[in-house]
Design an enzyme around this catalytic site. Structure first.
Site, PDB file in Angstrom:
ATOM      1  N   HIS A   1       0.879  -1.184   0.000  1.00 12.11           N
ATOM      2  CA  HIS A   1       0.000   0.000   0.000  1.00 12.11           C
ATOM      3  C   HIS A   1       0.905   1.219   0.000  1.00 12.11           C
ATOM      4  CE1 HIS A   1      -2.958   2.989   0.870  1.00 12.11           C
ATOM      5  NE2 HIS A   1      -2.531   3.215   2.086  1.00 12.11           N
TER       6      HIS A   1
ATOM      7  N   TYR B   1       8.460 -13.772 -22.086  1.00 12.19           N
ATOM      8  CA  TYR B   1       9.542 -13.059 -21.391  1.00 12.19           C
ATOM      9  C   TYR B   1      10.245 -13.973 -20.404  1.00 12.19           C
ATOM     10  CZ  TYR B   1       8.100  -8.602 -23.233  1.00 12.19           C
ATOM     11  OH  TYR B   1       7.824  -7.566 -24.071  1.00 12.19           O
TER      12      TYR B   1
ATOM     13  N   HIS C   1       1.011   5.767  -1.071  1.00  4.75           N
ATOM     14  CA  HIS C   1       0.287   6.979  -1.475  1.00  4.75           C
ATOM     15  C   HIS C   1       1.043   7.608  -2.646  1.00  4.75           C
ATOM     16  CE1 HIS C   1      -2.375   7.666   2.254  1.00  4.75           C
ATOM     17  NE2 HIS C   1      -2.041   6.406   2.177  1.00  4.75           N
TER      18      HIS C   1
ATOM     19  N   HIS D   1      -8.730   7.508  -1.089  1.00  5.10           N
ATOM     20  CA  HIS D   1      -7.566   7.098  -0.274  1.00  5.10           C
ATOM     21  C   HIS D   1      -6.355   6.955  -1.195  1.00  5.10           C
ATOM     22  CE1 HIS D   1      -5.955   4.123   3.019  1.00  5.10           C
ATOM     23  NE2 HIS D   1      -5.057   4.998   2.633  1.00  5.10           N
TER      24      HIS D   1
ATOM     25  N   ASP E   1       0.797  -5.108 -20.340  1.00  3.11           N
ATOM     26  CA  ASP E   1       1.835  -6.084 -19.964  1.00  3.11           C
ATOM     27  C   ASP E   1       1.642  -6.606 -18.549  1.00  3.11           C
ATOM     28  OD1 ASP E   1       4.700  -4.623 -21.726  1.00  3.11           O
ATOM     29  OD2 ASP E   1       3.259  -6.171 -22.311  1.00  3.11           O
TER      30      ASP E   1
END
Ligand SMILES: O=C(CO)[C@@H](O)[C@H](O)COP(=O)(O)O
Length: 248
Positions: free
Chosen positions: A95, A227, A97, A169, A120
């Protein structure tokens, strides 16, 4: 992986957040899980990254009981635990910001798949949750944040869309482990920035067509992903867009 190795991996993943410019001060957190042991490792709350040590990592059960560590776990721990309990494929959660993804979250807008960079890693739009109700905020903000993420994603394969914008948020991202979750958090911030600039250049720009979305996503994630493989895949099996589209 031993618990000590998991703690080291989660510490390193947390230290990667400022290295990648994803956090200001302590505005972010990373966790990892040992599903066999039923243990989650998460960063401590409010500790500066430059001071963070291995012994600061907090070890919890999936129910949130403390097993190791003396510091308070991240304030977003209930959100991490809710996602681990619901999605068995998630092995690490981030998480932050980060500026551009947070801007989309504050605007309560999903990030459309406007190009192959997005495709991708994210097999469709990066969804934004509904705002929490005043009662949800009051009662159990972080746990309800987990519930509304699950409500938004539904039963899609979470690693096909490894991130979400929590409205009003900021973003959450995840992956098969803590390092993969940080990688996806970096990509989420990058495609959020690209999408913002794209729509500033052309406000009516639309999402790429399904065939291009499937092609690019499958090249990295399909059954015969290209890849990092040593030989040319026999054929790349397109991944259906149905489930991924549902969360847009
Ligand atoms: O979302 C928030 C605050 O709005 C959190 O991400 C904090 O910014 C980080 O909290 P800790 O993990 O240090 O408790």
């Amino acid at each position: 992986m031993s618990l000590l190795e998991l703690k080291q991996q989660v510490l390193e993943a947390n230290l990667d957040l400022p290295r990648h410019g994803l956090v200001t001060f302590t505005w972010g957190n990373v966790s990892g899980i040992d599903r066999a042991a039923g243990l989650v490792v998460i960063k401590p709350s409010g500790v500066e990254y430059e001071r963070m040590q291995l012994d600061d990592m907090v070890v919890l059960t999936l129910a949130g009981e403390r097993v190791e560590g003396t510091l308070r776990p991240s304030s977003d721990t209930p959100t991490h635990l809710a996602l681990y309990r619901h999605y068995a494929d998630i092995g690490g959660i981030v998480h932050t910001h980060s500026t551009h993804a947070t801007s989309w979250a504050q605007a309560c807008r999903a990030i459309p798949a406007l190009g192959t960079t997005h495709a991708d890693y994210f097999h469709g739009a990066i969804p934004c949750t509904r705002p929490l109700t005043p009662q949800e905020v009051e009662e159990a903000y972080e746990a309800k944040t987990g519930s509304v993420i699950i409500e938004t994603l539904g039963e899609i394969e979470p690693l096909a869309i490894p991130g979400v914008l929590v409205s009003e948020h900021a973003p959450f991202a995840w992956g098969k482990d803590a390092h993969a979750a940080v990688h996806n958090a970096v990509v989420l911030e990058e495609v959020a920035r690209m999408a913002l600039y794209t729509l500033m250049i052309n406000a009516s720009q639309h999402a790429i067509p399904d065939h291009l979305l499937d092609k690019h996503y499958s090249r990295k994630h399909g059954k015969n992903a290209y890849y990092g493989q040593t030989s040319q895949p026999a054929s790349s099996t397109p991944v259906s867009t149905t489930a991924a589209r549902r969360v847009a």
